[in-house]
Design an enzyme around this catalytic site. Sequence first.
Site, PDB file in Angstrom:
ATOM      1  N   SER A 104      96.685  36.317  58.259  1.00  0.00           N
ATOM      2  CA  SER A 104      97.745  37.180  57.736  1.00  0.00           C
ATOM      3  C   SER A 104      97.343  38.636  57.939  1.00  0.00           C
ATOM      4  O   SER A 104      96.153  38.965  58.009  1.00  0.00           O
ATOM      5  CB  SER A 104      97.951  36.915  56.249  1.00  0.00           C
ATOM      6  OG  SER A 104      98.177  35.539  56.026  1.00  0.00           O
TER       7      SER A 104
HETATM    8  C1  LIG Z   1      99.483  32.111  57.171  1.00  0.00           C
HETATM    9  S1  LIG Z   1      98.286  30.870  57.388  1.00  0.00           S
HETATM   10  C2  LIG Z   1      97.015  31.287  56.230  1.00  0.00           C
HETATM   11  C3  LIG Z   1      96.383  32.585  56.461  1.00  0.00           C
HETATM   12  C4  LIG Z   1      95.124  32.791  55.708  1.00  0.00           C
HETATM   13  N1  LIG Z   1      95.386  33.281  54.400  1.00  0.00           N
HETATM   14  C5  LIG Z   1      94.274  33.766  56.486  1.00  0.00           C
HETATM   15  O1  LIG Z   1      94.352  34.970  56.209  1.00  0.00           O
HETATM   16  O2  LIG Z   1      93.586  33.321  57.394  1.00  0.00           O
HETATM   17  C6  LIG Z   1      99.009  29.489  56.540  1.00  0.00           C
HETATM   18  C7  LIG Z   1      98.116  28.264  56.526  1.00  0.00           C
HETATM   19  O3  LIG Z   1      98.695  27.298  55.676  1.00  0.00           O
HETATM   20  C8  LIG Z   1      98.342  26.035  56.186  1.00  0.00           C
HETATM   21  N2  LIG Z   1      99.215  25.032  55.570  1.00  0.00           N
HETATM   22  C9  LIG Z   1     100.498  24.708  55.861  1.00  0.00           C
HETATM   23  N3  LIG Z   1     100.940  23.731  55.058  1.00  0.00           N
HETATM   24  C10 LIG Z   1      99.916  23.428  54.234  1.00  0.00           C
HETATM   25  C11 LIG Z   1      99.753  22.502  53.178  1.00  0.00           C
HETATM   26  N4  LIG Z   1     100.736  21.676  52.805  1.00  0.00           N
HETATM   27  N5  LIG Z   1      98.563  22.450  52.548  1.00  0.00           N
HETATM   28  C12 LIG Z   1      97.552  23.273  52.905  1.00  0.00           C
HETATM   29  N6  LIG Z   1      97.641  24.165  53.913  1.00  0.00           N
HETATM   30  C13 LIG Z   1      98.809  24.254  54.559  1.00  0.00           C
HETATM   31  C14 LIG Z   1      98.528  26.194  57.675  1.00  0.00           C
HETATM   32  O4  LIG Z   1      97.853  25.194  58.397  1.00  0.00           O
HETATM   33  C15 LIG Z   1      97.977  27.602  57.890  1.00  0.00           C
HETATM   34  O5  LIG Z   1      96.629  27.554  58.243  1.00  0.00           O
END
Ligand SMILES: C[S@@+](CC[C@H](N)C(=O)[O-])C[C@H]1O[C@@H](n2cnc3c(N)ncnc32)[C@H](O)[C@@H]1O
Length: 296
Positions: A104
């Site tokens: 992000s």
């Molecule tokens: C925007 S990214 C996260 C960014 C993180 N905060 C960073 O700065 O690196 C969103 C993440 O949510 C994960 N995700 C999606 N659905 C999910 C779920 N049901 N449970 C856990 N993680 C999930 C995705 O695989 C992705 O890696």
Amino acid sequence: MPVSAAALRGLCADEMARNPRGFGSAAWLHEAYLAVPREHFVPDRVWWPAPGEDGRYNLIDRTVRPRAWLKAVYKPGAPLITQLDDGRVPPAGPATGAFTSSISSSGVVVELLRHLAPRPGDRVLEIGTGTGYTTALLAARVGAENVVTVEIDPTLAARATERLAELGVHPLVITGDGEVGHAEGGPYDRIVATASVRRIPPAWLDQLAAGGVLVVPVDSPFAYDLLARLEGDGAGAAAGSFVAQVTFMRVRGQREPVPHTDLGWPAALDPTAWAELTVVAGPMGQRVHPPTPVVP
Ligand SMILES: C[S@@+](CC[C@H](N)C(=O)[O-])C[C@H]1O[C@@H](n2cnc3c(N)ncnc32)[C@H](O)[C@@H]1O
């Protein structure tokens, strides 16, 4: 002359300190931002989030263009795409596909954490570990032993665990569906999701301590998600309001669109009045309420 990561981090922090959506009065967050090397969490190959003229997302390869890569890492408003189509697109060149993981943007992470306002020693649950960068900032504030982070993608979870460990940061990283939370580690004083939802999962409400804060991007009828900040009652319900316009990728289990009226949104809303809406969620479902009209 080569520009150092620390110098770019400082410039990025200065910009966010001037922005009303930046650190605000959260000095701890400013300090944590300067202390955590964001570049350590960013893969060597990432896609730039805006398509080029040919409609494809350009790949920025650290090994080919180290300076452009580092500048992208520290551009305050830029998320960098780390995965397309759940990993089916290799990071080998310009590509198309749905964004399924990213680091992000600095600005969004700071905004999320400012609203979350974790305190030293708080128990924190993060949904969507991604690269592990937000996890590292949380750990800097509350202590890694108090952080549980859940990532659905095993490859990403393993990479984040490794990157965090290389910095001596050892939170509990769970590979699995974050929609069920992690009851064993709760109740949590703070829960933050870095992927958006249409419906707030009941497990998060159940695992939120009384007076605890949940910060989650929620799909809205407008052209953007709204960041909700709710306070829990300790009995599976929470209430609050929307604090910012944001854009996030959806949690995997909630990608399919659902009519907003089925999600507790009123039928007709003034998009300019989003900040006046209130939101409640609990055993009775999820409801968004427009402001009560003032009777003269
Ligand atoms: C925007 S990214 C996260 C960014 C993180 N905060 C960073 O700065 O690196 C969103 C993440 O949510 C994960 N995700 C999606 N659905 C999910 C779920 N049901 N449970 C856990 N993680 C999930 C995705 O695989 C992705 O890696």
